[in-house]
Design a protein around this motif. Structure first.
Motif, PDB file in Angstrom:
ATOM      1  N   GLN A  77       1.228  -1.181   0.077  1.00 19.19           N
ATOM      2  CA  GLN A  77       0.192  -0.088   0.085  1.00 19.19           C
ATOM      3  C   GLN A  77       1.267   1.237   0.122  1.00 19.19           C
ATOM      4  O   GLN A  77       0.311   2.461  -0.632  1.00 19.19           O
ATOM      5  N   ASP A  93      -5.815   3.867  -1.221  1.00 16.33           N
ATOM      6  CA  ASP A  93      -6.417   3.339   0.539  1.00 16.33           C
ATOM      7  C   ASP A  93      -5.616   2.415   0.987  1.00 16.33           C
ATOM      8  O   ASP A  93      -5.224   0.901   0.329  1.00 16.33           O
ATOM      9  N   SER A  94      -5.609   1.786   1.466  1.00 20.20           N
ATOM     10  CA  SER A  94      -5.683  -0.165   2.288  1.00 20.20           C
ATOM     11  C   SER A  94      -6.140  -0.937   1.164  1.00 20.20           C
ATOM     12  O   SER A  94      -5.288  -2.252   1.441  1.00 20.20           O
ATOM     13  N   SER A  95      -7.259  -1.100   0.546  1.00 23.03           N
ATOM     14  CA  SER A  95      -7.826  -1.898   0.338  1.00 23.03           C
ATOM     15  C   SER A  95      -7.804  -1.328  -1.549  1.00 23.03           C
ATOM     16  O   SER A  95      -7.807  -2.518  -2.107  1.00 23.03           O
ATOM     17  N   GLN A 270      -3.584   3.755   9.460  1.00 21.15           N
ATOM     18  CA  GLN A 270      -2.656   3.356   8.904  1.00 21.15           C
ATOM     19  C   GLN A 270      -1.611   4.601   8.613  1.00 21.15           C
ATOM     20  O   GLN A 270      -0.342   4.299   8.052  1.00 21.15           O
ATOM     21  N   TYR A 273       2.291   3.002   9.751  1.00 21.82           N
ATOM     22  CA  TYR A 273       3.149   1.962   8.752  1.00 21.82           C
ATOM     23  C   TYR A 273       3.349   3.885   7.127  1.00 21.82           C
ATOM     24  O   TYR A 273       4.283   3.360   6.440  1.00 21.82           O
ATOM     25  N   GLN A 278      -2.934   8.892   3.148  1.00 19.99           N
ATOM     26  CA  GLN A 278      -5.060   8.323   3.132  1.00 19.99           C
ATOM     27  C   GLN A 278      -6.166   9.288   4.607  1.00 19.99           C
ATOM     28  O   GLN A 278      -7.050   9.255   4.905  1.00 19.99           O
TER      29      GLN A 278
END
Length: 309
Positions: A77, A93-95, A270, A273, A278
């Motif tokens: 990501q 985004d994370s998805s 997030q 990370y 985001q």
């Protein structure tokens, strides 16, 4: 050519001044005062740009809000950085979904929740308060004690309970926030009505046999518009904050839809990370929207009631 004498000229000047005075209403004066307020005008421009972004920004999005780029999910990501070349203007985004498209939808839903919720609160609260203030006596006492009892119930607890019982949906969010937030508006409208109902034009309407509800709708409510408009502009940010908090808890708008609160919640998770975009993009639109509404509300208050500065 015959020139007018001094008396005629003075009469023409006075007539012009009288025409100018007669041609300017309360709303015209308020509009002039509002546009002299640079902060309010700047906030109105920002609010207009945010609305354009929310309702028309999707036309330039390269991806749908629910399109998943599997190469940018999970551990990868951090590669989904904002880039014009890839078409992910705000990154992913994370998805692996396009954050620009989701921010557009989140801003639109947050604005709609704020505006629709404030509209419901203003309509219900204004009519309720106007009826209580106009009739007075026992009716007023019963109606306002009911408001006092409802105000003693924790607002957030009731809203969460409604969402849990009737299901988490955008419609229930609209209804829940709007129908619970009318209490303050009812008290404000009732206090103003107590003053207005003793005015000459209301007494004249009563003397001519106009029905009470017609007096409320045609004479009382129109004279409440000034304070109602100001309160509505200040109520919208509160609605947006409430919706964002509910969505932050995971009880608001559900996937695949989103709102600014849900995006901020996802972005905050997030941060560990090193993925800051985001959070920054939805947080930016959240903050400027709130500040814009507050400045516009202050400008309208000063314009409609300059003595209250």
């Amino acid at each position: 050519m015959v020139l007018p004498d001094k008396a005629t000229a003075d009469g023409l000047v006075q007539a012009a001044h009288l025409a100018e005075v007669r041609g300017r209403s309360l709303w015209a004066d308020a509009r002039i005062r509002f546009f002299r307020n640079k902060a309010a005008v700047g906030a109105l421009i920002v609010l207009t740009l945010v609305a354009i972004f929310a309702f028309f920004g999707g036309f330039i999005a390269q991806y749908e809000r629910d399109f998943v780029d599997f190469a940018l999910m999970g551990a990868n990501q951090t590669q989904g950085v904002p880039s014009i070349e890839t078409g992910h203007y705000f990154g992913t985004d994370s998805s692996g979904r396009d954050l620009y498209a989701r921010t557009v939808q989140g801003t639109r839903i947050s604005l709609l929740v704020g505006i629709v919720g404030a509209g419901v609160a203003v309509i219900v609260g204004t009519l309720y308060g106007a009826v209580a203030g106009y009739f007075g006596g026992r009716i007023d006492s019963i109606m306002m004690r009911t408001v006092d009892v409802l105000m003693s119930i924790p607002f957030m607890f009731v809203l969460i309970l409604m969402l849990v019982i009737f299901g988490r949906s955008i419609l229930m969010l609209f209804i829940g926030i709007g129908l619970i937030s009318w209490l303050d508006m009812a008290r404000i409208a009732r206090g103003q009505t107590l003053t207005i109902k003793n005015k000459e034009f209301v007494e004249a309407a009563v003397a001519t046999g106009v029905a009470p509800m017609m007096i409320i709708l045609r004479h009382i409510v129109p004279n409440l518009l000034g304070i109602v408009i100001v309160y509505a502009t200040l109520l919208v940010p509160g609605m947006i904050i409430t919706e964002s908090f509910i969505s932050f808890l995971g009880l608001g708008v559900q996937e695949p839809n989103t709102s600014l609160g849900a995006l901020i919640s996802a972005g905050a998770s997030q941060m560990q990370y090193g993925v800051i975009w985001q959070l920054l993009f939805p947080l930016f639109f959240f903050i400027i929207t709130l500040f814009a509404f507050f400045f516009v509300g202050d400008g309208l208050r000063d314009a409609l009631d300059p003595k209250d500065r």
